[in-house]
Design a protein around this motif. Structure first.
Motif, mmCIF file in Angstrom:
data_model
loop_
_atom_site.group_PDB
_atom_site.id
_atom_site.type_symbol
_atom_site.label_atom_id
_atom_site.label_comp_id
_atom_site.label_asym_id
_atom_site.label_seq_id
_atom_site.Cartn_x
_atom_site.Cartn_y
_atom_site.Cartn_z
ATOM 1 N N LEU A 49 3.290 48.247 -92.645
ATOM 2 C CA LEU A 49 4.382 47.285 -92.781
ATOM 3 C C LEU A 49 5.497 47.550 -91.773
ATOM 4 N N ASN A 50 5.113 47.716 -90.535
ATOM 5 C CA ASN A 50 6.159 47.917 -89.531
ATOM 6 C C ASN A 50 6.620 46.572 -88.990
ATOM 7 N N ARG A 51 7.802 46.561 -88.492
ATOM 8 C CA ARG A 51 8.331 45.338 -87.912
ATOM 9 C C ARG A 51 7.706 45.123 -86.533
ATOM 10 N N LEU A 52 7.248 43.919 -86.277
ATOM 11 C CA LEU A 52 6.605 43.643 -84.987
ATOM 12 C C LEU A 52 7.640 43.143 -83.981
ATOM 13 N N THR A 53 7.415 43.507 -82.729
ATOM 14 C CA THR A 53 8.243 42.931 -81.664
ATOM 15 C C THR A 53 7.822 41.479 -81.493
ATOM 16 N N PRO A 54 8.661 40.665 -80.879
ATOM 17 C CA PRO A 54 8.285 39.255 -80.654
ATOM 18 C C PRO A 54 6.952 39.139 -79.896
ATOM 19 N N GLU A 55 6.742 40.030 -78.931
ATOM 20 C CA GLU A 55 5.493 39.956 -78.159
ATOM 21 C C GLU A 55 4.299 40.328 -79.030
ATOM 22 N N GLU A 56 4.477 41.333 -79.898
ATOM 23 C CA GLU A 56 3.399 41.711 -80.808
ATOM 24 C C GLU A 56 3.072 40.554 -81.742
ATOM 25 N N GLN A 57 4.114 39.926 -82.276
ATOM 26 C CA GLN A 57 3.927 38.799 -83.183
ATOM 27 C C GLN A 57 3.189 37.663 -82.474
ATOM 28 N N ARG A 58 3.576 37.425 -81.243
ATOM 29 C CA ARG A 58 2.985 36.325 -80.470
ATOM 30 C C ARG A 58 1.489 36.575 -80.230
ATOM 31 N N LEU A 59 1.161 37.805 -79.875
ATOM 32 C CA LEU A 59 -0.247 38.107 -79.619
ATOM 33 C C LEU A 59 -1.054 38.124 -80.913
ATOM 34 N N LEU A 60 -0.424 38.623 -81.986
ATOM 35 C CA LEU A 60 -1.105 38.617 -83.278
ATOM 36 C C LEU A 60 -1.394 37.175 -83.716
ATOM 37 N N ASP A 61 -0.444 36.298 -83.513
ATOM 38 C CA ASP A 61 -0.632 34.880 -83.877
ATOM 39 C C ASP A 61 -1.853 34.296 -83.168
ATOM 40 N N ILE A 62 -1.934 34.592 -81.886
ATOM 41 C CA ILE A 62 -3.043 34.056 -81.091
ATOM 42 C C ILE A 62 -4.387 34.594 -81.578
ATOM 43 N N CYS A 63 -4.359 35.830 -82.094
ATOM 44 C CA CYS A 63 -5.602 36.464 -82.530
ATOM 45 C C CYS A 63 -5.935 36.151 -83.992
ATOM 46 N N SER A 64 -5.154 35.310 -84.621
ATOM 47 C CA SER A 64 -5.318 35.103 -86.061
ATOM 48 C C SER A 64 -6.402 34.094 -86.428
ATOM 49 N N ALA A 65 -6.814 33.295 -85.487
ATOM 50 C CA ALA A 65 -7.753 32.220 -85.848
ATOM 51 C C ALA A 65 -9.178 32.484 -85.378
ATOM 52 N N GLY A 66 -9.467 33.703 -84.948
ATOM 53 C CA GLY A 66 -10.826 34.013 -84.509
ATOM 54 C C GLY A 66 -10.824 35.131 -83.488
ATOM 55 N N TYR A 67 -11.979 35.331 -82.880
ATOM 56 C CA TYR A 67 -12.122 36.396 -81.885
ATOM 57 C C TYR A 67 -11.859 35.858 -80.472
ATOM 58 N N LEU A 68 -11.164 36.692 -79.687
ATOM 59 C CA LEU A 68 -10.957 36.428 -78.263
ATOM 60 C C LEU A 68 -11.175 37.739 -77.512
ATOM 61 N N SER A 69 -11.591 37.644 -76.263
ATOM 62 C CA SER A 69 -11.649 38.859 -75.448
ATOM 63 C C SER A 69 -10.230 39.223 -75.008
ATOM 64 N N VAL A 70 -10.041 40.479 -74.657
ATOM 65 C CA VAL A 70 -8.746 40.936 -74.138
ATOM 66 C C VAL A 70 -8.336 40.079 -72.931
ATOM 67 N N ALA A 71 -9.289 39.795 -72.060
ATOM 68 C CA ALA A 71 -8.989 38.977 -70.881
ATOM 69 C C ALA A 71 -8.496 37.585 -71.292
ATOM 70 N N GLU A 72 -9.125 37.011 -72.338
ATOM 71 C CA GLU A 72 -8.704 35.674 -72.782
ATOM 72 C C GLU A 72 -7.297 35.696 -73.381
ATOM 73 N N VAL A 73 -6.979 36.761 -74.111
ATOM 74 C CA VAL A 73 -5.616 36.867 -74.654
ATOM 75 C C VAL A 73 -4.616 36.858 -73.497
ATOM 76 N N ALA A 74 -4.926 37.610 -72.449
ATOM 77 C CA ALA A 74 -4.051 37.641 -71.275
ATOM 78 C C ALA A 74 -3.982 36.269 -70.608
#
Ligand SMILES: Nc1nc2c(ncn2[C@@H]2O[C@H](COP(=O)(O)OP(=O)(O)O)[C@@H](O)[C@H]2O)c(=O)[nH]1
Ligand SMILES: [Mg+2]
Lengths: 126, 203
Positions: A49-74
């Motif tokens: 239960l740590n507080r996420l940075t805005p960037e962490e939250q943003r990347l987590l959001d993108i990863c929430s609906a399925g699988y992506l490769s690291v390259a695709e996240v970038a």
């Protein structure tokens, strides 16, 4: 997509910004978060239960609906790959993300994979 | 430019953006390499199931530059853009294609790209053969198996292929195929030739 040149100058301001986003952390293990490691958000129960940075939250959001490769996240976030790796490593460490690294190369595994790739190409393109 | 956040991801991604059957997939990659303007981006765009994406390899250089920022300010670091695409081939294998430019100075990027790659398809323009030498050297240096895809073939293809093999100093076994990178079927055929060759080598 950038027109023309394949390399360009990276501004110091961007570097400082990258450093702030990543809180100066070290690069994560290269195998664990390779270009083609698949990542996805974990169910909420297992998360620290740590507080996420805005960037962490943003990347987590993108990863929430399925699988992506690291390259695709970038690619989707347009963040530099190195920054994405560090933020994803942090999210993995805190239990927000799980990763599926590519299988280590081995002769037998390669052969099976290559057969699967070849069959897949035939199915797809005839 | 490039690294500033866009609003692109705020709208969220469509279902198609995600890897189908991600929980069971093994991801593999093949490199599509060649000199500038040889057709790498075009090739990937022709067969990728997703709109080709682009990302920058910067962090190793950025980390050095961050150290520098404590002292000297105003240092810039060169970085490089990679194009890539995706092909879901079954519920077990998803293939990524990475378009990698031939500049030898991007050592870190090449190590990243080459590590774990199944092999490489080297795009070649017969009008600019010498421009392909550094790329072929690099691929050999990283120990990757490769096939050659020739973009434009004028005149007598058979004679042209013999001359090309000689000029590029290819092994007899190295596949050479002609390929129009703008065409899906032609690009897929070149990729298939490479994979069949890789399979022969693995057997
Ligand atoms: N005639 C022909 N033109 C091509 C082919 N592949 C790419 N092109 C063109 O060559 C130019 C450079 O291609 P691009 O894919 O951007 O090259 P890259 O720098 O290797 O990514 C573009 O205008 C393409 O339309 C091909 O197979 N045949
Ligand atoms: Mg390109």
């Amino acid at each position: 997509m950038r027109a023309g040149g394949e390399d360009f100058e990276f501004e110091p301001a961007d570097l400082v910004r990258a450093y702030i986003i990543t809180k100066g952390r070290e690069l994560p293990d290269e195998q664990q978060l390779s270009l083609i490691t698949l990542v996805t958000a974990t169910p909420e129960e297992g998360r620290r239960l740590n507080r996420l940075t805005p960037e962490e939250q943003r990347l987590l959001d993108i990863c929430s609906a399925g699988y992506l490769s690291v390259a695709e996240v970038a690619g989707h976030t347009r963040l530099p790959l190195g920054v994405v790796r560090i933020v994803l490593a942090s999210l993995t460490e805190s239990g927000h993300l799980m990763t599926r690294p590519p299988v280590p190369r081995a002769r037998n595994a390669d052969k099976e994979l290559l057969e699967e790739v070849l069959n897949g190409l035939h199915r797809k393109f005839g | 430019m490039g690294s500033t956040a866009s609003s692109g991801d705020r709208r969220g991604l469509t279902t198609d953006a995600y890897v189908a059957d991600g929980a069971t997939q093994t991801a593999v990659k093949i490199l599509v390499v060649g000199h500038f303007a040889v057709g790498k981006t075009t090739f990937i765009g022709s067969i990728s199931e997703i709109e080709p994406l682009s990302t920058e390899e910067t962090m190793t250089q950025a980390a050095e530059a961050v150290d520098d920022l404590k002292g000297v300010r105003g240092k810039t670091t060169t970085t490089v853009a990679l194009d890539f695409g995706r092909l879901t081939l079954s519920d077990r294998v998803v293939l990524y294609l990475f378009g990698t430019p031939g500049q030898t100075r991007f050592v870190q990027m090449w190590e990243d790209m080459a590590r774990g790659a199944l092999g490489a398809l080297i795009l070649v323009d017969p009008e600019r053969l010498a421009d392909s030498f550094p790329v072929i050297d690099l691929i050999e240096q990283y120990g990757l198996d490769y096939a050659i895809a020739v973009n434009h073939f004028d005149g007598n293809p058979e004679r042209a292929e013999r001359a090309l093999r000689e000029a590029l100093d290819l092994l007899d076994e190295t596949p050479v195929v002609t390929c129009d990178a703008r065409n899906e079927q032609s690009s897929a055929a070149a990729l298939t030739t490479l994979v069949r060759y890789l399979l022969d080598r693995a057997s």
